[in-house]
Scaffold this motif. Sequence first.
Motif, PDB file in Angstrom:
ATOM      1  N   LEU A 289       0.815  -1.214   0.000  1.00  0.00           N
ATOM      2  CA  LEU A 289       0.000   0.000   0.000  1.00  0.00           C
ATOM      3  C   LEU A 289       0.848   1.264   0.000  1.00  0.00           C
ATOM      4  CD1 LEU A 289      -2.811  -1.049   2.503  1.00  0.00           C
ATOM      5  CD2 LEU A 289      -2.954  -0.887   0.014  1.00  0.00           C
TER       6      LEU A 289
ATOM      7  N   SER B 247       4.301  -0.824  -6.721  1.00  0.00           N
ATOM      8  CA  SER B 247       4.408  -2.215  -6.277  1.00  0.00           C
ATOM      9  C   SER B 247       3.391  -3.135  -6.936  1.00  0.00           C
ATOM     10  CB  SER B 247       4.231  -2.275  -4.758  1.00  0.00           C
ATOM     11  OG  SER B 247       2.951  -1.756  -4.403  1.00  0.00           O
ATOM     12  N   ILE B 248       2.327  -2.541  -7.470  1.00  0.00           N
ATOM     13  CA  ILE B 248       1.294  -3.390  -8.043  1.00  0.00           C
ATOM     14  C   ILE B 248       1.796  -4.187  -9.236  1.00  0.00           C
ATOM     15  CG2 ILE B 248       0.367  -1.723  -9.696  1.00  0.00           C
ATOM     16  CD1 ILE B 248      -1.631  -4.107  -7.407  1.00  0.00           C
TER      17      ILE B 248
ATOM     18  N   PHE C   8       2.324   1.766  -3.459  1.00  0.00           N
ATOM     19  CA  PHE C   8       1.354   1.762  -4.557  1.00  0.00           C
ATOM     20  C   PHE C   8       1.473   3.080  -5.327  1.00  0.00           C
ATOM     21  CE2 PHE C   8      -2.857   2.411  -6.396  1.00  0.00           C
ATOM     22  CZ  PHE C   8      -3.115   1.174  -6.945  1.00  0.00           C
ATOM     23  N   PRO C   9       1.368   3.098  -6.681  1.00  0.00           N
ATOM     24  CA  PRO C   9       1.021   1.981  -7.588  1.00  0.00           C
ATOM     25  C   PRO C   9       2.225   1.270  -8.191  1.00  0.00           C
ATOM     26  CG  PRO C   9       0.901   4.027  -8.787  1.00  0.00           C
ATOM     27  CD  PRO C   9       1.347   4.403  -7.385  1.00  0.00           C
TER      28      PRO C   9
END
Length: 267
Positions: free
Chosen positions: A24, A30-31, A27-28
């Motif tokens: 979290l 790591s997505i 993010f974004p």
Amino acid sequence: IADRQEGIGVCGWILVSLSFLLVLITFPISIWACIKVVREYERAVVFRLGRILSKKAKGPGMILVLPCTDRFTKVDLRTVTCKIPPQEILTRDAVTAQVDGVVHYRIHSAVSAVANVTDVHSATLLLAQTTLRNVLGTQSLAQLLAGREEIAHSIQATLGGATEQWGVKVARVEIKDIRIPMAMQRAMAAEAEAAQETRAKVVAAEGELNASKALQQASMVLAESPAGLQLHYLQTLTTVAAQNNSTIVFPLPINMFGSLGQKSTGG
């Protein structure tokens, strides 16, 4: 796999929560590291802190993998064609032969293929070689040459029962080639030639017997009617004259003249 019910523990849940928190926070970006795509013919076995997640494979489609606590392994579910190298076997009647074959199999349980065996493809190949040698060792050379389909079905049943716990389904087993020594090939060829000559002599003898019986019946018919023999001579003369235009020397029985003379005298 032992189907255990206990969870990952308090420490495990703490690590998972920290991993979610890290995703979290980053993010974004790591997505892109968390989302994995599994193709239609693949399944993914996800390990979370060393345990298989949900005790079942994931996919096809997109799956979520936590960067620190999850590891995954993709398993291909398509049919695999495995060639068995030539195996030197000794048949039941002490004949040495080299036999090779092909095994078609596929993985139907990705979890079992990953968790129950180190390398499922290598294990299946080695087991297929051993099964081929064991099954063919109980057959004679004649059975091996004449009953390939039955032997292939027997190998398939034995191999399928052994690989079921690995999540492998054996679809088909085929015996490709059987090679025997040249000396044995020459001996088999000589045996087959002798058998053919024996059958030819038997057929010729049966033909002569049938011809003798037919001639016997014909002679009995001609003996009952002396004029039939003279008509047969005349018919033969007509047939030969129609085929050849050269001079024909044809034997004529003397008794024909005697019978003609008797008829003229009586007239």
